[in-house]
Write a protein that holds these residues in place. Structure first.
Motif, mmCIF file in Angstrom:
data_model
loop_
_atom_site.group_PDB
_atom_site.id
_atom_site.type_symbol
_atom_site.label_atom_id
_atom_site.label_comp_id
_atom_site.label_asym_id
_atom_site.label_seq_id
_atom_site.Cartn_x
_atom_site.Cartn_y
_atom_site.Cartn_z
ATOM 1 N N LEU A 51 0.977 -1.369 0.061
ATOM 2 C CA LEU A 51 -0.021 0.042 -0.181
ATOM 3 C C LEU A 51 0.957 1.196 -0.053
ATOM 4 N N THR A 55 -2.467 6.180 0.523
ATOM 5 C CA THR A 55 -3.628 5.383 -0.203
ATOM 6 C C THR A 55 -4.710 5.004 0.661
ATOM 7 N N ASP A 56 -4.325 4.457 2.080
ATOM 8 C CA ASP A 56 -5.083 4.075 3.158
ATOM 9 C C ASP A 56 -4.858 5.008 4.424
#
Length: 279
Positions: A51, A55-56
């Motif tokens: 990731l 992104t998160d």
């Protein structure tokens, strides 16, 4: 008190040193509070692998190839780097001060023997010497600290020897000798107190060097396998450097920032301890 106040004023004028102090203070607080800030261990696989940062929201700096949170690894890695830097610098500075003071004040065979030992250590490549010691003692935080500490004292020893030779010929030391003070008391009360300032500044340089050495050892696979370190994170990230360069770049940036902050703090301490440095 006025001398300390003037020292703080000189330190405050060095803006880089003030910023470095803030950066290191935040790093130390995060490192100490890591178990309270993060619920998962640095080795825990908590998310989807690869990731990218941003992104998160759960993983602001992304995850590595195993799904481990990079931010958690950075904070836990700071504990290892700061511990190694501080402990190794303390050991090497203490050894260097002891060797330099004895060599410079007493001279004679003690000076000759200690300087020959110093030259012997200086002829050996530092990293190769450290790698050899760690390999013999088995990789661990303790063995890394011992190896770096016992191979990095030569610079401090030569510096303190030169300062001791200068102070030994000063009038106040000669007066103390004439009053019948013992050599040990003269060394502790007069020589050491006046020669220790440059050793403290040099100690900050040694701390930064120790952090870089620990990172190099971990990168080579000679770090403590039971702890997360910035060097081991870079070593793991090199396998996917072309497709996920951030895995190695983020801990690398953390190393650069920390070493720069320690170096700037050392310059600030020089301003604080030595009025001539600010001129």
């Amino acid at each position: 008190m006025s001398a300390h106040a003037n020292g703080f004023r000189r330190f405050a004028k060095a803006r880089s040193a003030v910023v470095a102090t803030i950066v290191l203070a935040v790093t130390i607080i995060l490192a100490i509070g890591a178990p309270l800030i993060f619920k998962a261990d640095a080795f825990a696989m908590v998310g989807k692998p690869f990731l990218w940062p941003g992104t998160d929201p759960r993983f602001p700096l992304g995850t590595d190839m195993f799904g481990r949170d990079i931010l958690t690894g950075i904070v836990y890695g700071a504990r290892v780097s700061l511990l190694v830097g501080l402990a190794a610098a303390t050991i090497s500075t203490a050894l260097g001060i002891a060797a330099g003071v004895v060599s410079g004040y007493f001279g004679g065979w003690a000076d000759h023997a200690l300087m020959r030992v110093t030259e012997l250590f200086q002829t050996m490549p530092p990293l190769v010497f450290v790698v050899t010691i760690v390999a013999i003692l088995q990789p661990s935080v303790v063995s890394i600290v011992v190896a770096i500490g016992f191979t990095s004292w030569t610079q401090t020893a030569r510096l303190i020897r030169a300062e001791t030779l200068r102070i030994r010929e000063s009038e106040f030391v000669q007066a103390a000798f004439a009053l019948g003070l013992t050599p040990v008391r003269i060394v502790v009360k007069h020589v050491l107190l006046n020669a220790i300032s440059p050793a403290i500044v040099t100690g900050t340089i040694l701390a930064g060097s120790a952090i870089l050495t620990e990172a190099a050892l971990s990168f080579l696979g000679l770090g403590d396998p039971n702890v997360m370190s910035w060097g081991s994170m870079i070593g793991a990230g090199r396998q996917v450097l072309r497709t996920a360069w951030y895995i190695a770049a983020i801990p690398g940036f953390a190393i650069v920032l920390t070493v720069l902050a320690i170096t700037a703090l050392g310059n600030g301490l020089n301003y604080f301890l030595d009025p001539r440095a600010a001129d």
